[in-house]
Enzyme design. Sequence first.
Site, PDB file in Angstrom:
ATOM      1  N   CYS A 192      -2.577  -1.845   9.086  1.00 35.78           N
ATOM      2  CA  CYS A 192      -2.910  -1.006   7.925  1.00 35.78           C
ATOM      3  C   CYS A 192      -3.768   0.216   8.215  1.00 35.78           C
ATOM      4  O   CYS A 192      -3.450   1.300   7.736  1.00 35.78           O
ATOM      5  CB  CYS A 192      -3.599  -1.874   6.879  1.00 35.78           C
ATOM      6  N   ASN A 194      -9.408   1.626   2.897  1.00 35.89           N
ATOM      7  CA  ASN A 194      -9.105   1.433   4.318  1.00 35.89           C
ATOM      8  C   ASN A 194      -9.649   2.581   5.160  1.00 35.89           C
ATOM      9  O   ASN A 194     -10.145   2.367   6.270  1.00 35.89           O
ATOM     10  CB  ASN A 194      -7.596   1.271   4.530  1.00 35.89           C
ATOM     11  N   THR A 233       0.855  -1.194   0.000  1.00 37.38           N
ATOM     12  CA  THR A 233       0.000   0.000   0.000  1.00 37.38           C
ATOM     13  C   THR A 233       0.886   1.237   0.000  1.00 37.38           C
ATOM     14  O   THR A 233       1.762   1.368   0.864  1.00 37.38           O
ATOM     15  CB  THR A 233      -0.902  -0.013   1.245  1.00 37.38           C
TER      16      THR A 233
HETATM   17  N1  LIG Z   1      -1.282  -7.076   6.429  1.00 38.20           N
HETATM   18  C1  LIG Z   1      -2.382  -6.805   5.743  1.00 38.20           C
HETATM   19  O1  LIG Z   1      -3.487  -7.188   6.106  1.00 38.20           O
HETATM   20  C2  LIG Z   1      -2.293  -6.012   4.453  1.00 38.20           C
HETATM   21  C3  LIG Z   1      -3.389  -6.006   3.593  1.00 38.20           C
HETATM   22  C4  LIG Z   1      -3.296  -5.292   2.410  1.00 38.20           C
HETATM   23  C5  LIG Z   1      -2.148  -4.593   2.099  1.00 38.20           C
HETATM   24  N2  LIG Z   1      -1.093  -4.592   2.967  1.00 38.20           N
HETATM   25  C6  LIG Z   1       0.130  -3.866   2.575  1.00 38.20           C
HETATM   26  O2  LIG Z   1       1.060  -4.806   2.064  1.00 38.20           O
HETATM   27  C7  LIG Z   1       2.399  -4.418   2.404  1.00 38.20           C
HETATM   28  C8  LIG Z   1       3.095  -5.540   3.158  1.00 38.20           C
HETATM   29  O3  LIG Z   1       2.371  -5.771   4.358  1.00 38.20           O
HETATM   30  P1  LIG Z   1       2.654  -7.046   5.257  1.00 38.20           P
HETATM   31  O4  LIG Z   1       1.638  -7.028   6.345  1.00 38.20           O
HETATM   32  O5  LIG Z   1       2.769  -8.250   4.389  1.00 38.20           O
HETATM   33  O6  LIG Z   1       4.107  -6.653   5.839  1.00 38.20           O
HETATM   34  P2  LIG Z   1       5.159  -7.609   6.554  1.00 38.20           P
HETATM   35  O7  LIG Z   1       5.998  -6.724   7.388  1.00 38.20           O
HETATM   36  O8  LIG Z   1       4.461  -8.781   7.150  1.00 38.20           O
HETATM   37  O9  LIG Z   1       6.044  -8.185   5.336  1.00 38.20           O
HETATM   38  C9  LIG Z   1       6.931  -7.417   4.594  1.00 38.20           C
HETATM   39  C10 LIG Z   1       8.158  -8.263   4.303  1.00 38.20           C
HETATM   40  O10 LIG Z   1       8.996  -7.566   3.388  1.00 38.20           O
HETATM   41  C11 LIG Z   1      10.332  -7.919   3.683  1.00 38.20           C
HETATM   42  N3  LIG Z   1      11.249  -6.948   3.090  1.00 38.20           N
HETATM   43  C12 LIG Z   1      11.442  -5.639   3.407  1.00 38.20           C
HETATM   44  N4  LIG Z   1      12.403  -5.102   2.613  1.00 38.20           N
HETATM   45  C13 LIG Z   1      12.819  -6.087   1.786  1.00 38.20           C
HETATM   46  C14 LIG Z   1      13.780  -6.151   0.738  1.00 38.20           C
HETATM   47  N5  LIG Z   1      14.499  -5.061   0.388  1.00 38.20           N
HETATM   48  N6  LIG Z   1      13.969  -7.325   0.105  1.00 38.20           N
HETATM   49  C15 LIG Z   1      13.257  -8.410   0.457  1.00 38.20           C
HETATM   50  N7  LIG Z   1      12.323  -8.419   1.428  1.00 38.20           N
HETATM   51  C16 LIG Z   1      12.105  -7.263   2.085  1.00 38.20           C
HETATM   52  C17 LIG Z   1      10.370  -7.903   5.200  1.00 38.20           C
HETATM   53  O11 LIG Z   1      11.480  -8.642   5.696  1.00 38.20           O
HETATM   54  C18 LIG Z   1       9.020  -8.549   5.541  1.00 38.20           C
HETATM   55  O12 LIG Z   1       9.115  -9.945   5.742  1.00 38.20           O
HETATM   56  C19 LIG Z   1       2.267  -3.115   3.197  1.00 38.20           C
HETATM   57  O13 LIG Z   1       2.411  -2.042   2.307  1.00 38.20           O
HETATM   58  C20 LIG Z   1       0.848  -3.169   3.708  1.00 38.20           C
HETATM   59  O14 LIG Z   1       0.304  -1.896   3.921  1.00 38.20           O
HETATM   60  C21 LIG Z   1      -1.136  -5.314   4.129  1.00 38.20           C
END
Ligand SMILES: NC(=O)c1ccc[n+]([C@@H]2O[C@H](COP(=O)([O-])OP(=O)(O)OC[C@H]3O[C@@H](n4cnc5c(N)ncnc54)[C@H](O)[C@@H]3O)[C@@H](O)[C@H]2O)c1
Length: 454
Positions: free
Chosen positions: A271, A219, A127
């Site tokens: 989020c 959201n 996001t």
């Molecule tokens: N959690 C939810 O319900 C949800 C729903 C919709 C959208 N989102 C969006 O999706 C995105 C991810 O959310 P999430 O909850 O999965 O986050 P998260 O923190 O669970 O996962 C993100 C992952 O990215 C990895 N990462 C960071 N930098 C990196 C790099 N340079 N190379 C490789 N890996 C790297 C981190 O180690 C981590 O494991 C965010 O932008 C969030 O807003 C989340």
Amino acid sequence: MKLTCIGAGYVGGPTMAMIAKKCPDITVTVVDINAERIAAWQSDLLPIYEPGLKEVVEEARGRNLFFSTDVDTAIAEADIIFVCVNTPTKTFGHGAGKASDLQYLEKTARQILANSTSDKIIVEKSTLPVRTAAAMQRILDSGTSNIHFDVLSNPEFLAEGTAIADLEAPDRVLIGGHETERGQKAMEALVNVYAHWVPRENILTTNVWSSELSKLAANAFLAQRVSSINSISALCEATEADVTEVARAIGKDSRIGPKFLNASVGFGGSCFKKDILNLVYLCETYGLTQPAAYWQQVVNMNDYQQERFVGTMIKEMFNTIAGKRIALCGFAFKADTGDTRESPAISIVRQLVAERADVVITDPKALNNAKTDLSDILDYVTFEEDPYKAIDGAHAVGVLTDWECYKTLDYKKAFDSMTKPAFIFDGRNCLDHQALYELGFNVYGVGKSPLSHI
Ligand SMILES: NC(=O)c1ccc[n+]([C@@H]2O[C@H](COP(=O)([O-])OP(=O)(O)OC[C@H]3O[C@@H](n4cnc5c(N)ncnc54)[C@H](O)[C@@H]3O)[C@@H](O)[C@H]2O)c1
């Protein structure tokens, strides 16, 4: 076709597992810099809890779904790269506390540029603030080779706790792309991935900016409903109206609908707060003071609701909770997830500890995360897997997560083991208050008249 996903978190893991399950003809590689997380995805003990996830992963893993820490190779081999890295709220510098921290995204873009030897479609699934795709494109175009990158926006709408059902049958898939011939071709390629299982009429295509903004707006609208009903819950408590009855009455209006109208201790999760604050920051950046203040209030109302909950506890327990054992049932931000990011429980525990209460926390899936969230106050909190042990000797029970297991506890057994008078504060309005009252509890819901023997 080869597809790589950068970021194996709550979004990357489940989303890619579903794509791999539905598209056996596509090789899906999920990479992350966090080696522990990747090892967990490769094991029987997945790094996140989500109903139905294990089955989907097990069906595809080793066939066309792979997890790896080798980010560079996965980039080089991919036709399409999904970027699913975290985009938390900035904690430093300009926009601290509101703007998105895009450092992980930028690092990823640079890494893609450095390791690409062929044209690629880059899909923003994280996001992001509206117009981030332009920054992404600029970084990717800063190379010296002739490699072409097409940046698409494809925000994820899954909700934790129901991620697999949401991915299996999404209300919609949203894909934003540029109106150029290349942009349209890239969009078509991504549409074809989802079309393996999502009906075409549910795959929406828009321009990139509409797609990016739609995720923030969705959201914000969802959180706004929670804050709206919570504002009414405060008025219900003052007037002897019942918020569940009010929610039912207004939710029957087909223009309003019944979902997301449960009064509670408030929304949580990684989020809602971050995305609304990001929206507030964007509005401020464009000089839109009133829209910024409007959305900020949705977050303020959420904080207020948690303070009100603790305030009710203190007031009803004779204006002091110092030294009193308070058992909190649930720490996850919602049922069916172990995720505790921005959980209302975090601020509630901190407020209770500040009042010198003796806090014991129980949760079926979130205790490890809870320990991390409260690492600075571990001397003042205890953790207990068994809810009956947590409640044993307590003055009060606070329900903070609507886990099914708390709806079906043996409350007679719980009541008998508690210090009297026994209080129960149902922060999710998920228990049978009348039955609890009849067992002897003093019962306090959110937006409801107290059922008190005192
Ligand atoms: N959690 C939810 O319900 C949800 C729903 C919709 C959208 N989102 C969006 O999706 C995105 C991810 O959310 P999430 O909850 O999965 O986050 P998260 O923190 O669970 O996962 C993100 C992952 O990215 C990895 N990462 C960071 N930098 C990196 C790099 N340079 N190379 C490789 N890996 C790297 C981190 O180690 C981590 O494991 C965010 O932008 C969030 O807003 C989340």
